[in-house]
Design a protein around this motif. Sequence first.
Motif, PDB file in Angstrom:
ATOM      1  N   ALA A 156       0.805  -1.222   0.000  1.00 40.09           N
ATOM      2  CA  ALA A 156       0.000   0.000   0.000  1.00 40.09           C
ATOM      3  C   ALA A 156       0.836   1.268   0.000  1.00 40.09           C
ATOM      4  N   ILE A 157       2.105   1.181   0.404  1.00 40.32           N
ATOM      5  CA  ILE A 157       2.911   2.398   0.519  1.00 40.32           C
ATOM      6  C   ILE A 157       3.583   2.768  -0.805  1.00 40.32           C
ATOM      7  N   VAL A 158       3.294   2.026  -1.855  1.00 37.24           N
ATOM      8  CA  VAL A 158       3.853   2.321  -3.174  1.00 37.24           C
ATOM      9  C   VAL A 158       2.750   2.904  -4.049  1.00 37.24           C
ATOM     10  N   SER A 159       2.980   4.098  -4.591  1.00 33.26           N
ATOM     11  CA  SER A 159       1.991   4.761  -5.435  1.00 33.26           C
ATOM     12  C   SER A 159       2.671   5.391  -6.649  1.00 33.26           C
ATOM     13  N   PRO A 160       2.789   4.650  -7.759  1.00 34.11           N
ATOM     14  CA  PRO A 160       3.394   5.239  -8.966  1.00 34.11           C
ATOM     15  C   PRO A 160       2.652   6.482  -9.449  1.00 34.11           C
ATOM     16  N   PHE A 161       1.312   6.443  -9.404  1.00 33.36           N
ATOM     17  CA  PHE A 161       0.551   7.621  -9.805  1.00 33.36           C
ATOM     18  C   PHE A 161       0.860   8.803  -8.891  1.00 33.36           C
ATOM     19  N   GLY A 162       1.000   8.552  -7.595  1.00 37.27           N
ATOM     20  CA  GLY A 162       1.327   9.618  -6.663  1.00 37.27           C
ATOM     21  C   GLY A 162       2.682  10.240  -6.962  1.00 37.27           C
ATOM     22  N   LEU A 163       3.660   9.408  -7.296  1.00 38.38           N
ATOM     23  CA  LEU A 163       4.976   9.932  -7.649  1.00 38.38           C
ATOM     24  C   LEU A 163       4.889  10.803  -8.893  1.00 38.38           C
ATOM     25  N   PHE A 164       4.145  10.334  -9.897  1.00 38.34           N
ATOM     26  CA  PHE A 164       3.982  11.110 -11.126  1.00 38.34           C
ATOM     27  C   PHE A 164       3.347  12.466 -10.834  1.00 38.34           C
ATOM     28  N   LEU A 165       2.273  12.468 -10.052  1.00 33.27           N
ATOM     29  CA  LEU A 165       1.584  13.708  -9.743  1.00 33.27           C
ATOM     30  C   LEU A 165       2.474  14.652  -8.943  1.00 33.27           C
ATOM     31  N   CYS A 166       3.215  14.113  -7.981  1.00 33.77           N
ATOM     32  CA  CYS A 166       4.081  14.954  -7.166  1.00 33.77           C
ATOM     33  C   CYS A 166       5.215  15.558  -7.980  1.00 33.77           C
ATOM     34  N   ARG A 167       5.746  14.816  -8.931  1.00 38.32           N
ATOM     35  CA  ARG A 167       6.814  15.402  -9.748  1.00 38.32           C
ATOM     36  C   ARG A 167       6.266  16.537 -10.600  1.00 38.32           C
ATOM     37  N   ILE A 168       5.125  16.314 -11.245  1.00 39.01           N
ATOM     38  CA  ILE A 168       4.543  17.350 -12.083  1.00 39.01           C
ATOM     39  C   ILE A 168       4.201  18.585 -11.256  1.00 39.01           C
ATOM     40  N   TYR A 169       3.657  18.372 -10.072  1.00 37.46           N
ATOM     41  CA  TYR A 169       3.269  19.502  -9.237  1.00 37.46           C
ATOM     42  C   TYR A 169       4.489  20.236  -8.692  1.00 37.46           C
ATOM     43  N   ALA A 170       5.526  19.486  -8.337  1.00 35.67           N
ATOM     44  CA  ALA A 170       6.750  20.125  -7.848  1.00 35.67           C
ATOM     45  C   ALA A 170       7.375  20.987  -8.938  1.00 35.67           C
ATOM     46  N   ASP A 171       7.325  20.532 -10.190  1.00 40.46           N
ATOM     47  CA  ASP A 171       7.833  21.333 -11.303  1.00 40.46           C
ATOM     48  C   ASP A 171       7.124  22.684 -11.378  1.00 40.46           C
ATOM     49  N   ALA A 172       5.811  22.674 -11.140  1.00 36.85           N
ATOM     50  CA  ALA A 172       5.018  23.883 -11.321  1.00 36.85           C
ATOM     51  C   ALA A 172       4.963  24.764 -10.089  1.00 36.85           C
ATOM     52  N   ALA A 173       4.955  24.168  -8.888  1.00 38.74           N
ATOM     53  CA  ALA A 173       4.634  24.931  -7.684  1.00 38.74           C
ATOM     54  C   ALA A 173       5.827  25.226  -6.787  1.00 38.74           C
ATOM     55  N   VAL A 174       6.854  24.402  -6.825  1.00 37.96           N
ATOM     56  CA  VAL A 174       7.989  24.605  -5.916  1.00 37.96           C
ATOM     57  C   VAL A 174       9.023  25.494  -6.598  1.00 37.96           C
ATOM     58  N   SER A 175       9.224  26.666  -6.036  1.00 37.67           N
ATOM     59  CA  SER A 175      10.135  27.649  -6.619  1.00 37.67           C
ATOM     60  C   SER A 175      11.593  27.246  -6.400  1.00 37.67           C
ATOM     61  N   THR A 176      12.345  27.137  -7.487  1.00 36.75           N
ATOM     62  CA  THR A 176      13.768  26.800  -7.382  1.00 36.75           C
ATOM     63  C   THR A 176      14.542  27.895  -6.663  1.00 36.75           C
ATOM     64  N   SER A 177      14.155  29.152  -6.907  1.00 35.94           N
ATOM     65  CA  SER A 177      14.850  30.260  -6.243  1.00 35.94           C
ATOM     66  C   SER A 177      14.621  30.224  -4.736  1.00 35.94           C
ATOM     67  N   LEU A 178      13.448  29.760  -4.321  1.00 35.50           N
ATOM     68  CA  LEU A 178      13.164  29.641  -2.892  1.00 35.50           C
ATOM     69  C   LEU A 178      14.031  28.558  -2.263  1.00 35.50           C
ATOM     70  N   LEU A 179      14.239  27.482  -2.993  1.00 32.10           N
ATOM     71  CA  LEU A 179      15.111  26.416  -2.493  1.00 32.10           C
ATOM     72  C   LEU A 179      16.552  26.902  -2.387  1.00 32.10           C
ATOM     73  N   GLU A 180      16.980  27.676  -3.393  1.00 28.50           N
ATOM     74  CA  GLU A 180      18.348  28.218  -3.352  1.00 28.50           C
ATOM     75  C   GLU A 180      18.517  29.182  -2.190  1.00 28.50           C
TER      76      GLU A 180
END
Length: 289
Positions: A156-180
Amino acid sequence: MAGHSSREAGTRRSTTFFVTSVLVLVSLYFIIPVLWVVINATKTTDDLFSTNGFWFGGTFALVDNIRNILTSNSGIFPRWFVNSLLYSGAGALLATYFAAAAGYALSKYEFRGKNLMFGLVMGGVLVPGTATALPLFLVFSRIGITNTYLAVLIPAIVSPFGLFLCRIYADAAVSTSLLEAGRIDGAGELTIFHRIALRQMVPALVTVFLFQFVAIWNNYFLPLIMLADERLYPITLGLNTWLSQTSRLPEFYQLTIGGALLSVIPLAILMLVLQRFWKGGLTEGAVKE
């Protein structure tokens, strides 16, 4: 011009009518089975077979039915209910965290084989859970964890769809400049992930958690293969054992229907509680850096 405007208005009205009609039909498709369960959970066994399925019987027996559900088979139903909460809650929480961590890493870090790894994960989305249940049983039986909570929790702790969604969302919502900026301030990578990235990914995390929770809650085939002890059953498997006894004990129809009604309640509550987290993230990623 007037004729052109009227044609546009007519098209818009017809489109609205068509879309509304489709949505009404889809809503009825989901609502009618729930309505049937709610109505018939209030009936006695005699009324169940002698009255219309979409109208109440002569006796309102919901309280008695729920009491029978909670006490039948030495009170096994509450145990099934708690088991389902454990499988779904813990499994969905861990799956969401791992999907967020992996999706964030695939989005924000550069390393060799990243795209190949992501492609393999996407291949996992195409594999149905029923196809992996038997190989998992063979592996788990070899290491001796079948007929335990782990046999259902680990897959149950494996979710390929969840990984896909999180990567796409991280691309759009997580600011690289904020991480830097966090790195410049001396924050470690785990601190940046937990304190910055996760907060930006909340709408995606809620979506993954809800999807995974519902999938685990409704899962039947994997527990059927993995579990032999009735005390470890989730609700889906437990209700099926009651349903299999209806041919010789008709009163189990009411237990099954009432149990199905109770099993819907956590999902409804979860949807109502979590939906507010989506509203705040609908515009995430809309502003370019």
